[in-house]
Design a protein around this motif. Structure first.
Motif, PDB file in Angstrom:
ATOM      1  N   ILE A   1       0.856  -1.191   0.000  1.00 31.22           N
ATOM      2  CA  ILE A   1       0.000   0.000   0.000  1.00 31.22           C
ATOM      3  C   ILE A   1       0.892   1.241   0.000  1.00 31.22           C
ATOM      4  N   PRO A   2       0.753   2.121  -0.986  1.00 30.53           N
ATOM      5  CA  PRO A   2       1.681   3.250  -1.114  1.00 30.53           C
ATOM      6  C   PRO A   2       1.424   4.409  -0.166  1.00 30.53           C
ATOM      7  N   ILE A   3       0.359   4.353   0.608  1.00 31.44           N
ATOM      8  CA  ILE A   3       0.081   5.393   1.594  1.00 31.44           C
ATOM      9  C   ILE A   3       0.013   4.760   2.969  1.00 31.44           C
ATOM     10  N   TYR A   4       0.276   5.548   3.994  1.00 34.08           N
ATOM     11  CA  TYR A   4       0.172   5.037   5.356  1.00 34.08           C
ATOM     12  C   TYR A   4      -1.210   5.369   5.897  1.00 34.08           C
ATOM     13  N   GLU A   5      -1.969   4.341   6.196  1.00 28.27           N
ATOM     14  CA  GLU A   5      -3.298   4.523   6.775  1.00 28.27           C
ATOM     15  C   GLU A   5      -3.603   3.308   7.626  1.00 28.27           C
ATOM     16  N   PRO A   6      -3.755   3.492   8.940  1.00 30.88           N
ATOM     17  CA  PRO A   6      -3.991   2.353   9.830  1.00 30.88           C
ATOM     18  C   PRO A   6      -5.152   1.475   9.376  1.00 30.88           C
ATOM     19  N   GLY A   7      -4.880   0.170   9.270  1.00 27.69           N
ATOM     20  CA  GLY A   7      -5.912  -0.807   8.942  1.00 27.69           C
ATOM     21  C   GLY A   7      -6.147  -1.030   7.463  1.00 27.69           C
ATOM     22  N   LEU A   8      -5.601  -0.180   6.599  1.00 27.40           N
ATOM     23  CA  LEU A   8      -5.911  -0.273   5.174  1.00 27.40           C
ATOM     24  C   LEU A   8      -5.281  -1.508   4.534  1.00 27.40           C
ATOM     25  N   LYS A   9      -4.030  -1.776   4.832  1.00 30.82           N
ATOM     26  CA  LYS A   9      -3.362  -2.923   4.206  1.00 30.82           C
ATOM     27  C   LYS A   9      -4.057  -4.228   4.569  1.00 30.82           C
ATOM     28  N   GLU A  10      -4.379  -4.402   5.834  1.00 32.89           N
ATOM     29  CA  GLU A  10      -5.025  -5.635   6.263  1.00 32.89           C
ATOM     30  C   GLU A  10      -6.353  -5.842   5.529  1.00 32.89           C
TER      31      GLU A  10
ATOM     32  N   ILE B   1      12.883  19.346  16.088  1.00 33.32           N
ATOM     33  CA  ILE B   1      11.516  19.401  15.565  1.00 33.32           C
ATOM     34  C   ILE B   1      10.934  17.999  15.646  1.00 33.32           C
ATOM     35  N   TRP B   2       9.952  17.837  16.534  1.00 34.23           N
ATOM     36  CA  TRP B   2       9.289  16.553  16.703  1.00 34.23           C
ATOM     37  C   TRP B   2       7.988  16.543  15.904  1.00 34.23           C
ATOM     38  N   GLY B   3       7.990  15.856  14.779  1.00 36.60           N
ATOM     39  CA  GLY B   3       6.786  15.715  13.970  1.00 36.60           C
ATOM     40  C   GLY B   3       6.835  16.543  12.712  1.00 36.60           C
ATOM     41  N   LEU B   4       6.686  15.878  11.558  1.00 32.31           N
ATOM     42  CA  LEU B   4       6.707  16.555  10.261  1.00 32.31           C
ATOM     43  C   LEU B   4       5.392  16.382   9.511  1.00 32.31           C
ATOM     44  N   ALA B   5       4.664  15.298   9.766  1.00 32.47           N
ATOM     45  CA  ALA B   5       3.344  15.106   9.167  1.00 32.47           C
ATOM     46  C   ALA B   5       2.381  16.156   9.717  1.00 32.47           C
ATOM     47  N   PHE B   6       1.343  16.472   8.957  1.00 42.10           N
ATOM     48  CA  PHE B   6       0.420  17.517   9.405  1.00 42.10           C
ATOM     49  C   PHE B   6      -0.435  17.056  10.581  1.00 42.10           C
ATOM     50  N   LYS B   7      -0.514  15.735  10.794  1.00 43.30           N
ATOM     51  CA  LYS B   7      -1.232  15.181  11.935  1.00 43.30           C
ATOM     52  C   LYS B   7      -0.678  13.790  12.190  1.00 43.30           C
ATOM     53  N   PRO B   8      -0.938  13.206  13.373  1.00 44.41           N
ATOM     54  CA  PRO B   8      -0.438  11.851  13.627  1.00 44.41           C
ATOM     55  C   PRO B   8      -1.172  10.795  12.814  1.00 44.41           C
ATOM     56  N   ASP B   9      -0.561   9.613  12.719  1.00 46.73           N
ATOM     57  CA  ASP B   9      -1.125   8.450  12.018  1.00 46.73           C
ATOM     58  C   ASP B   9      -1.266   8.665  10.520  1.00 46.73           C
ATOM     59  N   THR B  10      -0.404   9.498   9.954  1.00 46.60           N
ATOM     60  CA  THR B  10      -0.326   9.660   8.510  1.00 46.60           C
ATOM     61  C   THR B  10       1.088  10.057   8.140  1.00 46.60           C
ATOM     62  N   ASP B  11       1.471   9.755   6.894  1.00 46.53           N
ATOM     63  CA  ASP B  11       2.775  10.206   6.406  1.00 46.53           C
ATOM     64  C   ASP B  11       2.631  11.406   5.481  1.00 46.53           C
ATOM     65  N   ASP B  12       1.452  12.028   5.501  1.00 45.57           N
ATOM     66  CA  ASP B  12       1.150  13.156   4.621  1.00 45.57           C
ATOM     67  C   ASP B  12       1.752  14.442   5.175  1.00 45.57           C
ATOM     68  N   VAL B  13       2.589  15.092   4.382  1.00 47.24           N
ATOM     69  CA  VAL B  13       3.196  16.356   4.805  1.00 47.24           C
ATOM     70  C   VAL B  13       2.659  17.538   3.999  1.00 47.24           C
ATOM     71  N   ARG B  14       1.643  17.300   3.197  1.00 50.00           N
ATOM     72  CA  ARG B  14       1.082  18.393   2.403  1.00 50.00           C
ATOM     73  C   ARG B  14       0.520  19.491   3.311  1.00 50.00           C
ATOM     74  N   GLU B  15       0.967  20.717   3.079  1.00 50.06           N
ATOM     75  CA  GLU B  15       0.528  21.880   3.854  1.00 50.06           C
ATOM     76  C   GLU B  15       0.803  21.722   5.349  1.00 50.06           C
ATOM     77  N   SER B  16       1.760  20.883   5.705  1.00 47.64           N
ATOM     78  CA  SER B  16       2.094  20.715   7.119  1.00 47.64           C
ATOM     79  C   SER B  16       2.727  21.997   7.653  1.00 47.64           C
ATOM     80  N   PRO B  17       2.314  22.449   8.852  1.00 46.19           N
ATOM     81  CA  PRO B  17       2.955  23.620   9.450  1.00 46.19           C
ATOM     82  C   PRO B  17       4.465  23.459   9.595  1.00 46.19           C
TER      83      PRO B  17
END
Length: 443
Positions: free
Chosen positions: A44-53, A312-328
């Protein structure tokens, strides 16, 4: 039901897997040959809890397939779902080139009646454009419908399978019945409306949630000046049923692929009909400024940031994702670099995506929170990953050059910090032990 989902991005892939989980025969289509090969291999090319299973189980049962053959996938379907990207244009509007290209392909490959669903987030009136494009390329009957998605990254599978509501916008009773049947296993809260209203519901929902976030951040900024605690304020506000407690968490602002894009797009939609959406413009302005409160607090604690190591602790815009789009984190790190600081960055899963955006030689890439904090003059928590919230603060204090903690997400309680020496700067809450600690240590 036989369903084809066009586009295996975030919305398309999650939706396709979840429809297959319900027992439908689903084909997910993408023109990216490598991506389809990867998906067929169970990656699965994106990180999303439960999706691969879920995807693995659906492939094993035969309910889920992946292909690059768009024509065949369209011809085999009863429902065709458009879930391609609508990236923002420089002016803030949505780029519809992928939606329109898919509409032409659908028209060219129709072999009988089908319901065509636009799940991509599109400006009001786009479904009508899609209908016109398909009609120009086919002799077959079809119906068009808008079924916007409301999933959140990090909880997308749960949101899809347990929705608050399903919105179906169509002028066809036949299409409404078919789509209601498809979604009844998920919820009884099915809203049937006209197409333009369905398109607007998506934008209006996201814009309202963005407004709540910017509002509570403005209250937080005011709380800092008058000595109030925004967490107490938000708790008291949220008990009012007219307001509700969700999206009243102060911090460094919203990010991701939806809120920034959709608020700007709605401003553009308003501008196209000569309406000045002043409130939403202010929401965007507040959000853009909120992230730089971290920089202001660093100045208060350290003075000049030249040569300072800032974890700097945390680069994703929110936890439980690897998405950095528009991340502060993007603008914060860029600003630190401009000021001559040395950012030591870390994130459990978003490091590689962030590195694609910013790969400055002054950035220190760290595998863990404590590694990033080693010798740091300050730690800035930007994403509230559990790993960071549960870190041993005694060990943290020992490895840092100065015990300064900027909490951009209000993740820590005063009780956690009261036994240490940390100069603690939260958002909209009283600071702790910050009586010129950094200045005294520098002297």
């Amino acid at each position: 039901m036989k369903i084809t989902v066009i586009g295996t991005g975030y919305v398309g892939l999650v939706s396709g897997v979840c429809y297959a989980h319900l027992g439908n025969e689903v084909i997910c289509v993408d023109k990216d040959v490598q991506k389809i090969a990867t998906l067929k291999a169970g990656v699965i090319p994106i990180y999303e809890p439960g999706l691969k299973e879920l995807a693995d189980a659906c492939m094993e049962s035969g309910h889920l397939q992946y292909t690059t053959d768009l024509g065949e996938a369209i011809q085999e379907a009863e429902v065709v779902i458009i879930a391609v990207g609508t990236p923002p244009l420089p002016g803030g509007g949505a780029d519809l080139q992928f939606v329109e290209a898919v509409a032409r392909e659908i028209g060219a490959n129709l072999n009988g009646y089908k319901v065509i669903v636009v799940k991509s987030t599109v400006p009001v009136g786009t479904n009508e454009t899609v209908e016109e494009i398909i009609a120009r390329h086919t002799i077959h009957a079809f119906d068009i419908a808008s079924v916007p998605e409301f999933l959140r990254e990090g909880t997308a599978v749960s949101d899809t399978l347990n929705p608050d509501r399903i919105v179906i916008g169509t002028k066809s009773d036949k299409a409404a019945d078919r789509l209601s049947e498809l979604h009844k296993p998920l919820t009884n809260q099915i809203v049937i409306t006209d197409i333009r209203s369905a398109e607007m519901i998506k934008y209006a929902s996201n814009a309202f949630l963005a407004t709540k976030i910017s509002f509570i951040n403005e209250i937080a900024n005011l709380c800092e000046k008058v000595g109030a605690d925004v967490t107490e304020v938000a708790g008291g506000m949220g008990l009012d049923k007219r307001i509700g407690g969700s999206f009243l968490k102060a911090g460094i602002g919203y990010g991701g692929s939806c809120f920034p894009k959709d608020t700007k797009a709605l401003i553009q939609i308003a501008g196209n009909v000569e309406y000045d959406f002043k409130l939403l413009k202010s929401v965007v302005e507040v959000n853009n400024h909120q992230r730089f409160g971290v920089i202001d607090k660093l100045y208060r604690a350290l003075g000049s940031l030249q040569g300072k190591r800032i974890a700097i602790w945390g680069l994703a815009f929110k936890p439980d994702t690897d998405d950095v789009r528009e991340s502060p984190a993007i603008e914060i790190v860029e600003r630190l670099l401009e000021l001559g600081a040395v950012p030591a960055v870390t994130d459990p899963i978003a490091m590689s995506n962030f590195r694609k955006l910013i790969n400055h030689p002054s950035i220190q890439w760290s595998a863990t929170a404590l590694e990033a904090a080693q010798g740091a003059d300050a730690v800035c928590l930007l994403t509230e990953w559990q790993d960071y919230i549960q870190v041993d603060l005694r060990k943290l204090e020992q490895v840092m050059a100065r015990p300064i903690l900027i909490d951009g997400r209000n993740a820590y309680s005063t009780k956690q910090l009261e036994t240490g020496r940390f100069a603690y700067y939260p958002v909209g809450r009283p600071a702790l032990n910050n009586e010129d600690i950094a200045i005294h240590e520098m002297i």
